[in-house]
Design a protein around this motif. Structure first.
Motif, PDB file in Angstrom:
ATOM      1  N   ALA A 732       0.847  -1.202   0.000  1.00 14.07           N
ATOM      2  CA  ALA A 732       0.000   0.000   0.000  1.00 14.07           C
ATOM      3  C   ALA A 732       0.876   1.243   0.000  1.00 14.07           C
ATOM      4  O   ALA A 732       0.641   2.217   0.730  1.00 14.07           O
ATOM      5  N   ALA A 733       1.925   1.201  -0.838  1.00 10.53           N
ATOM      6  CA  ALA A 733       2.909   2.283  -0.854  1.00 10.53           C
ATOM      7  C   ALA A 733       3.242   2.662  -2.283  1.00 10.53           C
ATOM      8  O   ALA A 733       3.156   1.851  -3.205  1.00 10.53           O
ATOM      9  N   VAL A 734       3.612   3.922  -2.443  1.00  6.63           N
ATOM     10  CA  VAL A 734       4.048   4.426  -3.741  1.00  6.63           C
ATOM     11  C   VAL A 734       5.527   4.792  -3.651  1.00  6.63           C
ATOM     12  O   VAL A 734       6.079   4.961  -2.556  1.00  6.63           O
ATOM     13  N   GLY A 735       6.144   4.912  -4.801  1.00  8.15           N
ATOM     14  CA  GLY A 735       7.557   5.257  -4.826  1.00  8.15           C
ATOM     15  C   GLY A 735       7.972   5.696  -6.215  1.00  8.15           C
ATOM     16  O   GLY A 735       7.179   5.681  -7.160  1.00  8.15           O
ATOM     17  N   TRP A 736       9.229   6.094  -6.334  1.00  7.85           N
ATOM     18  CA  TRP A 736       9.774   6.561  -7.611  1.00  7.85           C
ATOM     19  C   TRP A 736      10.985   5.722  -7.985  1.00  7.85           C
ATOM     20  O   TRP A 736      11.784   5.346  -7.130  1.00  7.85           O
ATOM     21  N   HIS A 737      11.100   5.447  -9.276  1.00  6.82           N
ATOM     22  CA  HIS A 737      12.312   4.833  -9.822  1.00  6.82           C
ATOM     23  C   HIS A 737      12.896   5.825 -10.832  1.00  6.82           C
ATOM     24  O   HIS A 737      12.208   6.252 -11.763  1.00  6.82           O
ATOM     25  N   VAL A 738      14.152   6.203 -10.633  1.00 11.72           N
ATOM     26  CA  VAL A 738      14.799   7.196 -11.498  1.00 11.72           C
ATOM     27  C   VAL A 738      16.116   6.630 -12.008  1.00 11.72           C
ATOM     28  O   VAL A 738      16.901   6.062 -11.235  1.00 11.72           O
ATOM     29  N   LYS A 739      16.354   6.798 -13.306  1.00 18.10           N
ATOM     30  CA  LYS A 739      17.650   6.426 -13.879  1.00 18.10           C
ATOM     31  C   LYS A 739      17.971   7.370 -15.029  1.00 18.10           C
ATOM     32  O   LYS A 739      17.068   7.908 -15.683  1.00 18.10           O
ATOM     33  N   ALA A 740      19.234   7.587 -15.265  1.00 15.08           N
ATOM     34  CA  ALA A 740      19.669   8.466 -16.350  1.00 15.08           C
ATOM     35  C   ALA A 740      20.978   7.952 -16.918  1.00 15.08           C
ATOM     36  O   ALA A 740      21.904   7.624 -16.176  1.00 15.08           O
ATOM     37  N   GLY A 741      21.046   7.891 -18.236  1.00 11.53           N
ATOM     38  CA  GLY A 741      22.280   7.482 -18.901  1.00 11.53           C
ATOM     39  C   GLY A 741      22.359   5.988 -19.140  1.00 11.53           C
ATOM     40  O   GLY A 741      21.530   5.208 -18.652  1.00 11.53           O
ATOM     41  N   TYR A 742      23.371   5.589 -19.915  1.00 12.85           N
ATOM     42  CA  TYR A 742      23.593   4.177 -20.201  1.00 12.85           C
ATOM     43  C   TYR A 742      24.046   3.438 -18.940  1.00 12.85           C
ATOM     44  O   TYR A 742      24.755   3.984 -18.097  1.00 12.85           O
TER      45      TYR A 742
END
Length: 744
Positions: A732-742
């Motif tokens: 019952a939780a939300v979150g973020w996944h972030v990535k940048a570049g190869y």
């Protein structure tokens, strides 16, 4: 005055002889200027000329004018040209973009790790001679002119032809009227800084427009009575339109030709200058509008063109036999110019075995793959027909003199965090077919990857790899439960985990059936992970070491990867499977018992419409034997990091959240490319992870972990940038996944 005299003559003679065969047969020459994308207006103007019935007796062209002119001279109608240029991917042609599925597995990995590659011989950074080698233009022209590839004298084409180039070393213009047509056209269009120079007859050639962008005198010298000129050149622009380095370079290149055009314009009997001021040198996405400007401007001369046609005798039209076959039988491949690289290496990269039947697409794919190695500056070839209906291919190669490269990259994800990548790559280090490469990742976690690879083409390739990966991550106390001793009491919910993996491999691999990579080898791993959050060590330092051991294993693997894009695939299949037998250990794991790890992943991508695609994947892994060693458990959660041991991404959960010695997972993603290189996507993944799922027969039990994600992705020069908003119903939780570049 001369132009007016010709037009008057056309009108008078046209009235007298409009219903009879003309007594004089006027020879008409066609001049096609360069102009990049603006040169597509040539097609529109040619449509009007062709409809008027004018017979073209000689064509002279420069740059884009050479491309259009060469195809028209080789027998294509305007309707065919319109179809050809409407279906060309110009960004692929200009950038020398190589389809991903044309690359070998090694080149795929190399191209998806670095954002910038520069020559670095003698430890001096240099810039390449051009952004593109023009290989894709050469491949396209070779395919389209295959029906005339046995013609070395361009005056013997269905319409006699020549094109202009510039000799960089002497500063003199060169008329290319003999040789191999695709090579001549490639040289004529080799715009400095965009395309690399082309070598023909030991001359270093670039775009003919540097010195002669409108070769009217050369066409007139071929004995032509009347000249029709189609001019799509830029005039000199004011400062308001000089906003980029490319626009300034084009302006500088225009100085000479602009000054000469006043005299050349007066020599042209029918001068067609489409209104292309609103377009740029690279406005290929507006090709239809540009073609229509050619139609509009040429239509103003419709009566003149019809009158001119009336002064020409009608010669019988020779039927053009285009090579429309999709495959051909290659009896032999000859290779010349390869001083350092063996023929076996070349054939291995081409992925061609002769004699045999080869599709043209497979042949082009092989040429693209050879180009992707970066080992050759030029790859010229001719497909020569033999009497028995078979073909022989003659390759002429020019090896890249640069053997050392500096490569740079950058990346961010939530496990390894930020890092800048510096790479040194050296080709032909110990042998002619080897590559040595060293990655150093500087940032939140120091890492390295060293690889030595001997590429033997179709034979078994040999490699050695050494890598160090380090990260630290706050994880739930449940992560450490399998490694905690029973006497250690703790009430904390989370600990900070410091993880290190040092791996050394010796491996062998080969290509099977052109698409499968088979391999295996020996591996040593030193794994150490600890936490300073809990416990006290023997030196009274606040930390607990969970693992500090060396493991020795034998491994095998198989890979299949035909995705058109590694990050946002629209088509293709993906499969990878590997098996590791851990036979020995030393260090903390004193009561080691051998065990095995097997895992596999399958993926399928398909376009549902022009901009919408779907990707489904299914994967799983399990452990066989030795329940006491947990260092190679599957760790699920997170997104965007490089592959390491048994880390498995899972939306809705933080990295390393879930742990077990076996797992299954499936993922479905819908991707919408609403603007080129801009993606919106929706995903759902379902997973089950735990201990001994296979033994307990729990593979099909109720699903334990579900994650949803909605995200945005952008393809950039430095690799994809992705942001995903995820939700887990179990938590019952939300979150973020972030990535940048190869990834690296």
């Amino acid at each position: 005055m001369k132009k007016a005299l010709y037009i008057c003559m056309f009108l008078v003679v046209g009235v007298v002889s409009s219903q009879t065969e003309p007594s004089k047969d006027l020879k008409v020459g066609l001049v096609l200027s360069g102009g990049g994308a603006k040169g597509l207006a040539h097609i529109g103007a040619l449509k009007v000329i062709e409809e008027a019935g004018v017979r073209i007796d000689y064509i002279g062209g420069t740059s884009m004018g050479a491309i259009v002119g060469a195809l028209y001279a080789s027998g294509y109608s305007v309707k065919q040209l319109d179809s050809i240029f409407s279906n060309v991917n110009y960004s692929t042609i200009i950038q020398d973009e190589i389809p991903r599925n044309a690359k070998t597995f090694y080149e795929k990995l190399e191209s998806e790790r670095y954002a910038l590659t520069l020559p670095f011989d003698n430890f001096e950074v240099r810039f390449p001679s051009g952004l593109s080698k023009g290989q894709n233009l050469y491949n396209l022209m070779s395919k389209l002119t295959a029906h005339v590839n046995d013609i070395d004298d361009f005056s013997k084409l269905p319409i006699p032809f020549f094109c202009m180039a510039t000799n960089v070393e002497t500063g003199k213009m060169v008329v290319l009227d003999k040789g191999y047509l695709p090579s001549a056209v490639k040289a004529s269009g080799a715009l400095p800084s965009i395309f690399s120079p082309v070598i023909i007859d030991d001359m270093l050639l670039v775009d003919g427009g540097v010195l002669n962008n409108y070769p009217i005198d050369e066409v007139r010298a071929k004995g032509m009575d009347v000249i029709i000129g189609i001019d799509v050149q830029d005039g000199l622009q004011d400062r308001s339109k000089l906003n980029s380095i490319f626009e300034i370079l084009v302006q500088i290149n225009t100085f000479r030709t602009a000054n000469e055009m006043e005299a050349k314009r007066s020599k042209t009997d029918i001068y067609i200058q489409p209104e292309i001021e609103d377009f740029t040198f690279v406005s290929y996405d507006e090709g239809r509008k540009i073609i229509e400007t050619g139609v509009s401007e040429a239509s103003k001369f419709k009566e003149d063109l019809q009158t001119l046609s009336a002064q020409q005798k009608q010669h019988p039209t020779k039927k053009i036999e285009f090579l429309e076959r999709s495959s051909f039988h290659i009896s032999d491949i000859a290779v010349q110019g390869n001083e350092k690289y063996t023929k076996a290496y070349v054939l291995g990269k081409l992925k061609l075995k002769v004699p045999g039947e080869i599709t043209y697409d497979a042949f082009s794919e092989g040429v693209n793959n050879l180009s992707a190695t970066g080992s050759f500056q030029d790859i010229d070839y001719r497909i020569v027909p033999e009497r028995n209906g078979k073909f022989k291919v003659l390759f002429t190669l020019r090896e890249n003199k640069s053997t050392t490269f500096l490569r740079l990259g950058a990346h961010y994800d939530q496990l390894y965090r930020s890092a800048a990548l510096i790479n040194i790559t050296k080709k032909r280090f110990l042998t002619n077919n080897d590559i040595v490469s060293l990655d150093i990742a500087l940032g939140d976690n120091l890492r390295y990857n060293f690889n030595y690879y001997i590429d033997r083409g179709f034979h078994w390739n040999i490699g050695f790899n050494s890598s160090l990966d380090v990260f630290d991550k706050d994880v739930g106390i449940g992560f450490a439960t399998p490694d905690l001793s029973e006497e250690l009491n703790t009430s904390v919910n989370k600990i900070n985990l410091e993880y290190m993996d040092l791996t050394n491999q010796v491996y062998f691999e080969t290509l099977y059936k052109r698409i499968f990579l088979l391999g295996g080898g020996l591996e040593q791993k030193w794994i150490k992970y600890l936490s300073e959050t809990i416990g006290i060590d023997e030196n009274d330092n606040p930390r607990t070491v969970f693992e500090n051991s060396n493991y020795f294993n034998v491994f095998t693997y198989v890979k299949l990867d035909t995705y058109d894009n590694s990050f946002f695939p629209k088509s293709g299949l993906y499969f990878t499977g590997d098996f590791h037998l851990y036979a020995l250990a030393s260090g903390m794991n004193k009561d080691f018992k051998s065990f095995s790890i097997a895992k596999a992943k399958f993926g399928y991508a398909r376009s549902l419409s022009e901009n919408i695609s779907a990707v489904i994947t299914a994967e799983g892994g399990f452990k066989i034997g030795n329940d006491e060693t947990h260092s190679f458990d599957f760790l699920l959660g997170g997104y965007g990091f490089k592959d390491l041991n048994n880390l498995v991404p899972l939306y809705g959960y933080e990295a390393l959240s879930l742990r077990g010695n076996s797992y299954i997972k499936t993922n479905l993603t819908f991707d919408y490319e609403f603007i080129k290189k801009n993606h919106l996507n929706l995903s759902i993944n379902i997973a089950k992870v735990g201990d001994d799922l296979l033994v307990a027969g729990n593979w099909t039990n109720s699903i334990e972990y579900i994650g949803y994600a909605a995200g945005y992705g952008l393809e950039t020069l430095f690799g994809p940038i992705e942001v995903k908003y995820s939700y887990s119903p179990e938590r019952a939780a939300v979150g973020w996944h972030v990535k940048a570049g190869y990834r690296f």
